[in-house]
Enzyme design. Structure first.
Site, short mmCIF file in Angstrom:
data_model
loop_
_atom_site.label_atom_id
_atom_site.label_comp_id
_atom_site.label_asym_id
_atom_site.label_seq_id
_atom_site.Cartn_x
_atom_site.Cartn_y
_atom_site.Cartn_z
N ARG A 1 50.77 58.55 35.08
CA ARG A 1 52.20 57.93 36.86
C ARG A 1 53.55 56.77 36.16
O ARG A 1 54.25 56.79 36.46
CB ARG A 1 51.22 57.22 38.35
CG ARG A 1 52.32 57.58 39.46
CD ARG A 1 51.25 56.30 40.60
NE ARG A 1 49.82 57.52 39.96
CZ ARG A 1 48.99 56.97 41.57
NH1 ARG A 1 49.00 55.81 42.19
NH2 ARG A 1 47.90 57.40 41.12
N LYS B 1 47.16 61.67 27.65
CA LYS B 1 47.25 62.46 26.35
C LYS B 1 49.29 62.05 25.80
O LYS B 1 49.69 61.78 26.59
CB LYS B 1 48.03 63.96 27.37
CG LYS B 1 47.00 64.70 27.96
CD LYS B 1 46.60 65.52 29.18
CE LYS B 1 45.51 65.78 29.91
NZ LYS B 1 45.84 67.21 30.93
N GLU C 1 45.83 74.48 29.34
CA GLU C 1 47.24 73.12 29.53
C GLU C 1 48.83 73.77 29.82
O GLU C 1 48.54 74.86 29.88
CB GLU C 1 47.62 72.79 28.01
CG GLU C 1 46.25 70.75 28.35
CD GLU C 1 47.49 69.90 29.80
OE1 GLU C 1 47.96 70.55 29.89
OE2 GLU C 1 46.49 69.18 30.07
N ASP C 2 49.11 73.34 30.28
CA ASP C 2 50.63 73.92 30.91
C ASP C 2 51.49 72.76 30.58
O ASP C 2 53.29 73.41 30.54
CB ASP C 2 50.99 73.87 32.52
CG ASP C 2 51.00 72.50 33.15
OD1 ASP C 2 50.01 71.81 33.28
OD2 ASP C 2 51.70 72.43 34.05
N THR D 1 50.22 71.69 41.45
CA THR D 1 50.42 70.14 41.67
C THR D 1 51.65 69.73 41.53
O THR D 1 52.65 68.69 41.15
CB THR D 1 49.34 69.20 42.18
OG1 THR D 1 49.28 69.47 40.91
CG2 THR D 1 49.14 69.73 43.91
N ASP E 1 43.17 71.66 32.21
CA ASP E 1 43.66 70.60 33.23
C ASP E 1 43.96 70.92 34.97
O ASP E 1 43.79 71.95 35.10
CB ASP E 1 45.39 70.91 31.91
CG ASP E 1 46.25 69.45 32.72
OD1 ASP E 1 46.04 68.79 33.72
OD2 ASP E 1 47.57 70.24 33.43
N LEU E 2 44.22 69.89 35.22
CA LEU E 2 44.64 70.21 36.91
C LEU E 2 45.90 70.80 37.63
O LEU E 2 46.22 72.10 37.76
CB LEU E 2 43.68 68.90 37.41
CG LEU E 2 44.04 68.99 39.14
CD1 LEU E 2 42.72 70.33 39.82
CD2 LEU E 2 43.95 67.93 39.37
N GLY F 1 51.50 65.86 32.80
CA GLY F 1 50.46 65.24 31.72
C GLY F 1 50.27 64.29 31.96
O GLY F 1 49.80 63.46 30.99
N ILE F 2 52.30 63.34 32.10
CA ILE F 2 51.96 61.90 31.61
C ILE F 2 51.54 60.80 32.45
O ILE F 2 51.36 61.68 33.85
CB ILE F 2 53.91 61.92 31.23
CG1 ILE F 2 54.12 62.75 30.14
CG2 ILE F 2 53.61 60.57 31.14
CD1 ILE F 2 53.53 62.41 28.67
N SER G 1 42.43 65.60 33.69
CA SER G 1 43.28 65.82 34.09
C SER G 1 43.56 63.58 33.48
O SER G 1 43.07 63.13 34.39
CB SER G 1 43.35 65.67 35.66
OG SER G 1 44.99 65.07 36.26
N ALA G 2 45.13 63.47 34.23
CA ALA G 2 45.97 62.15 33.79
C ALA G 2 45.81 61.83 35.45
O ALA G 2 45.95 60.60 35.43
CB ALA G 2 46.79 62.39 32.87
N SER G 3 45.65 62.81 36.47
CA SER G 3 45.43 61.85 37.39
C SER G 3 44.55 61.53 38.04
O SER G 3 43.59 61.76 37.67
CB SER G 3 45.61 63.89 38.19
OG SER G 3 45.94 63.34 39.61
N ASN H 1 44.63 61.05 41.60
CA ASN H 1 44.25 61.66 42.54
C ASN H 1 43.22 63.06 42.32
O ASN H 1 43.11 63.98 43.25
CB ASN H 1 45.62 62.59 42.96
CG ASN H 1 46.20 60.92 43.87
OD1 ASN H 1 45.68 59.96 44.48
ND2 ASN H 1 47.63 61.40 43.19
C1 G6P Z 1 49.26 65.00 35.64
C2 G6P Z 1 50.32 64.89 35.94
C3 G6P Z 1 51.21 64.61 35.53
C4 G6P Z 1 50.88 63.30 36.79
C5 G6P Z 1 49.71 62.51 35.99
C6 G6P Z 1 49.18 61.26 36.96
O1 G6P Z 1 48.58 64.88 34.58
O2 G6P Z 1 50.62 66.78 35.07
O3 G6P Z 1 53.08 65.35 35.68
O4 G6P Z 1 51.69 62.22 36.82
O5 G6P Z 1 48.72 63.38 36.50
O6 G6P Z 1 49.27 61.66 38.59
P1 G6P Z 1 48.86 60.51 39.54
O7 G6P Z 1 48.41 61.68 40.55
O8 G6P Z 1 47.66 60.17 38.78
O9 G6P Z 1 50.06 59.98 39.53
MG MG Z 2 49.01 70.18 34.04
#
Ligand code: G6P
Ligand code: MG
Length: 215
Positions: A49, A145, A169-170, A17, A9-10, A46-47, A114-116, A118
């Protein structure tokens, strides 16, 4: 088990972050005058945006239109990006690079899950992209996730069987995603939070591959 790949995970594992996400959501919640605590924030880790926004609205007992939701999520992201743009390679958490080097030296594949959306920018700012054989982020998956998609896709791209992958994972949802993919999971952080993980370490500082206790 034989470890052939490690998937990371990131946010909260490679870089801190998770704190920036929290601070950005706090700016939004402050407007409505309710207290958004770090304890609440655990639910957002992990959820995605938009799902994070839904949880925030639920915590505050706030109702908004779907157009406002899009606007709020965009605003949160702008605040978050201001933090991200300040990041440098020094923001990589202690021991992470050494651990990733050790994996390479032992011919173990590495992936980011990662779910991000970014993730690419964060890896660029911290100069970490080259450490990963595959990068799966929020732009590549449709399910969040605890759905296993992000890790299952990472294993598939690496051509490694899920049962030979270990996830780091955290977040509670992330540990569940790893298990739903049939992978072992190392929790990073507090055992009180990642209690479902197969083993928990506070971080990568002084962590060696041979120390990993997973059967
Ligand atoms: C990660 C973080 C979440 C965040 C998600 C989406 O999984 O743990 O807290 O909401 O990424 O990130 P984003 O950068 O796309 O808003
Ligand atoms: Mg995380």
């Amino acid at each position: 088990m034989t470890i052939l790949a490690c998937l990371f995970d990131l946010d909260g594992v490679i870089v801190d972050t998770a704190r920036f996400h929290y601070l950005a959501w706090k700016v939004i919640s402050n407007r409505w005058g309710f207290e958004f605590t770090e304890h609440h924030n655990e639910r957002l880790k992990g959820i995605s945006r938009m799902d994070s926004l839904e949880i925030l609205l639920e915590i505050g007992g706030i109702t908004v239109t779907s157009k406002d939701k899009t606007q709020l999520a965009n605003e949160k992201n702008q605040i978050y990006l201001e933090y991200i743009m300040q990041m440098t390679p020094e923001d990589v958490l202690p021991g992470v690079r050494n651990f990733l080097h050790e994996l390479r030296n032992n011919f173990i594949k590495t992936g980011l899950g990662s779910a991000s959306k970014n993730a690419g920018l964060i890896l660029e700012r911290t100069e970490m992209a080259s450490f990963f054989d595959v990068i799966v982020d929020g732009n590549l998956v449709t399910k969040v996730k605890p759905d296993p998609e992000v890790f299952a896709l990472g294993a598939k791209l690496l051509r490694i069987n899920n049962k030979n992958c270990v996830v780091f994972e955290d977040a509670v949802a992330g540990v569940q995603a790893a298990h739903n993919a049939g992978m072992k999971c190392i929790g990073i952080g507090s055992p009180l939070i990642v209690r479902e993980a197969d083993a928990v370490y506070p971080g990568f500082d002084n962590l060696r591959l041979k120390d990993l206790c997973i059967n």
